[in-house]
Design an enzyme around this catalytic site. Structure first.
Site, short mmCIF file in Angstrom:
data_model
loop_
_atom_site.label_atom_id
_atom_site.label_comp_id
_atom_site.label_asym_id
_atom_site.label_seq_id
_atom_site.Cartn_x
_atom_site.Cartn_y
_atom_site.Cartn_z
N LYS A 250 0.28 -13.33 1.73
CA LYS A 250 0.97 -13.72 2.84
C LYS A 250 0.73 -14.93 3.16
O LYS A 250 1.22 -16.16 2.62
CB LYS A 250 0.96 -12.56 3.83
N THR A 279 -10.12 -1.45 -13.23
CA THR A 279 -8.75 -1.98 -13.18
C THR A 279 -9.03 -3.45 -13.76
O THR A 279 -9.95 -4.08 -13.35
CB THR A 279 -7.98 -1.88 -11.85
C1 LIG Z 1 1.23 -6.28 3.40
C2 LIG Z 1 0.00 -5.51 4.05
C3 LIG Z 1 -1.06 -5.02 3.27
C4 LIG Z 1 -1.09 -5.08 1.76
O1 LIG Z 1 -1.30 -6.22 1.35
P1 LIG Z 1 -0.79 -6.69 -0.13
O2 LIG Z 1 -1.65 -7.90 -0.67
O3 LIG Z 1 0.62 -7.11 0.10
O4 LIG Z 1 -0.91 -5.49 -0.77
C5 LIG Z 1 -2.18 -4.35 3.92
N1 LIG Z 1 -2.17 -4.69 5.33
C6 LIG Z 1 -0.96 -4.86 6.07
C7 LIG Z 1 -1.25 -4.71 7.51
C8 LIG Z 1 -0.32 -5.36 5.34
O5 LIG Z 1 1.08 -5.70 6.10
#
Ligand SMILES: *Cc1c(COP(=O)(O)O)cnc(C)c1O
Length: 406
Positions: A250, A279
């Site tokens: 993000k 994995t």
């Molecule tokens: C998006 C999200 C995740 C998962 O993260 P990814 O790296 O996209 O798998 C975990 N916790 C929250 C609160 C999220 O919004």
């Protein structure tokens, strides 16, 4: 007796369509250097330019030249894949460096990277729950699906506390065996409403009852705190969190997840979590790009200031038109529609008539009746784009006679 498999599958899909929440993925191809612009490929194969308003690449780091360059350089040096699991031939200098970088970034002893934030939550919580004797996990009712799955899989006792309600949390802690192990699991920034957890109070109560704290900072890392360490850093309580979980997907614009904590906790999860062990590790190029992204984001507090300014401005513009946003202090701008079919319809009109892409958010991501459009302005959404968005919404609200804010 014969089982009609086709009917079972078809009925399941028919139900979703009937409820107006059958998921349609829009085909959106990003253009390097033009974020937040992208190319929309519609269902007839016709292409057009759109502005993306719902990306979780909150700072546009996925297209940052330093990050892209680090990615390409690493591919040129070591190739495309990692070559194995972390244990068997899949640990490179890039992976080791990234974990060291994350520990420095969060001022923790040790860190562990996963293939996603989802996997990080699932692995860490399920492993801790299984590992700790007679354990109870206290989980905020709005916690992300990845935490819920981890808690389920860990098969320990589970108590759900009302969202952000510290009195309820304390009540549950008080009524749990004093000598049992406890983990309090919560998020810093809840991504659908954009509200903050009372982190300091949660830490204090957890300490009082001798519980470990597990904080999902997925929507905080890169975005809050002087160096982007998250909301816990901004509040000066980073070091009081026992296990912090984050994503590289993000604020950092890439892919992958991590946890950071004391060395012995990290070592236990490294040694016991099947979803980490069995994995293939992230491509080294991704790890190289993540290091570049973290360094850039840490050193450029102006990105965070700009993110804050842009989101405040957008909220104000929507308020001026009485568009019914959910008020919050974060960078997220949720606009309530309260109906799944309308939500999809508005999203389609925005996309097809106004070249604006925002995905409808329906159940089960949010409760039924609280369907919404969730806007994520970034430092790269300028005034012109915001005016176009708000004017377009205003017109749609008028023509569909939607309800306004009081
Ligand atoms: C998006 C999200 C995740 C998962 O993260 P990814 O790296 O996209 O798998 C975990 N916790 C929250 C609160 C999220 O919004």
């Amino acid at each position: 007796m014969s089982i009609d498999y086709d009917k079972i599958f078809d009925d399941a899909l028919k139900n979703l369509r009937h409820e107006g929440r059958y998921r349609v993925f829009n085909n959106i191809t990003r253009k390097k250097g033009e974020f937040p612009k992208a190319i929309y490929n519609n269902h007839f194969g016709v292409k057009s330019d759109v502005t993306v308003w719902c990306s979780n690449d909150y700072l546009g780091m996925g297209q940052n030249p330093n990050v892209v360059e680090a990615f390409i350089n690493a591919v040129n040096l070591v190739g495309a894949g990692a070559g194995g699991t972390r244990n068997i031939s899949g640990t490179s200098n890039y992976h080791v460096e990234l974990e060291n970088e994350l520990s420095r970034f969060h001022k923790k002893d040790s860190s562990l990277i996963f293939t996603s934030g989802y996997i990080a939550n699932e692995c860490a919580l399920s492993t801790l729950a299984r590992f700790l004797p007679n354990s109870t996990i206290f989980s905020d009712e709005n916690n992300h699906a990845s935490m819920i799955e981890g808690i389920k899989k860990g098969n320990s006792n589970k108590k759900i506390w009302k969202h952000n309600d510290i009195n309820h949390l304390e009540y549950l802690l008080k009524n749990t065996d004093k000598n049992s192990s406890k983990i309090v699991a919560f998020e810093s920034v809840y991504s659908m409403d954009g509200d903050f957890a009372p982190i300091e109070e949660i830490i204090n109560i957890s300490k009082k009852y001798n519980a470990l704290t597990y904080l999902d900072e997925v929507h905080g890392v890169g975005l809050y705190g002087l160096f982007g360490g998250g909301l816990s850093q901004k509040l000066g309580v980073q070091e009081d969190i026992d296990i912090l979980e984050g994503t590289l997907a993000k604020g950092f614009g890439l892919m992958g997840g991590y946890i950071t904590a004391k060395s012995n906790i990290i070592d236990v999860i490294r040694s016991y979590a099947p979803g980490f062990i069995f994995t293939t590790s992230l491509p080294p190029s991704l790890a190289a790009a993540a290091i570049a992204s973290i360094r850039f984001v840490r050193n450029n507090n102006n990105l965070r200031e700009s993110l804050y300014e842009r989101s405040q401005k957008l909220k104000q513009m929507m308020n001026n038109k009485n568009l019914p946003i959910i008020e919050n202090k974060s960078h997220i701008v949720p606009l309530l529609v309260k109906d799944p079919k309308l939500c999809k319809e508005i999203s389609d009109i925005l996309l097809n008539d106004y070249s604006i892409y925002v995905q409808p958010i329906n159940y089960p991501t949010v409760p039924k009746g609280l369907e919404r459009l969730r806007f994520t302005p970034t430092p790269l959404h300028d005034d012109e784009k915001m005016e176009h968005l708000v004017n377009s919404l205003d017109k749609i609200w008028m023509s569909l006679k939607l309800s306004r804010a009081a």
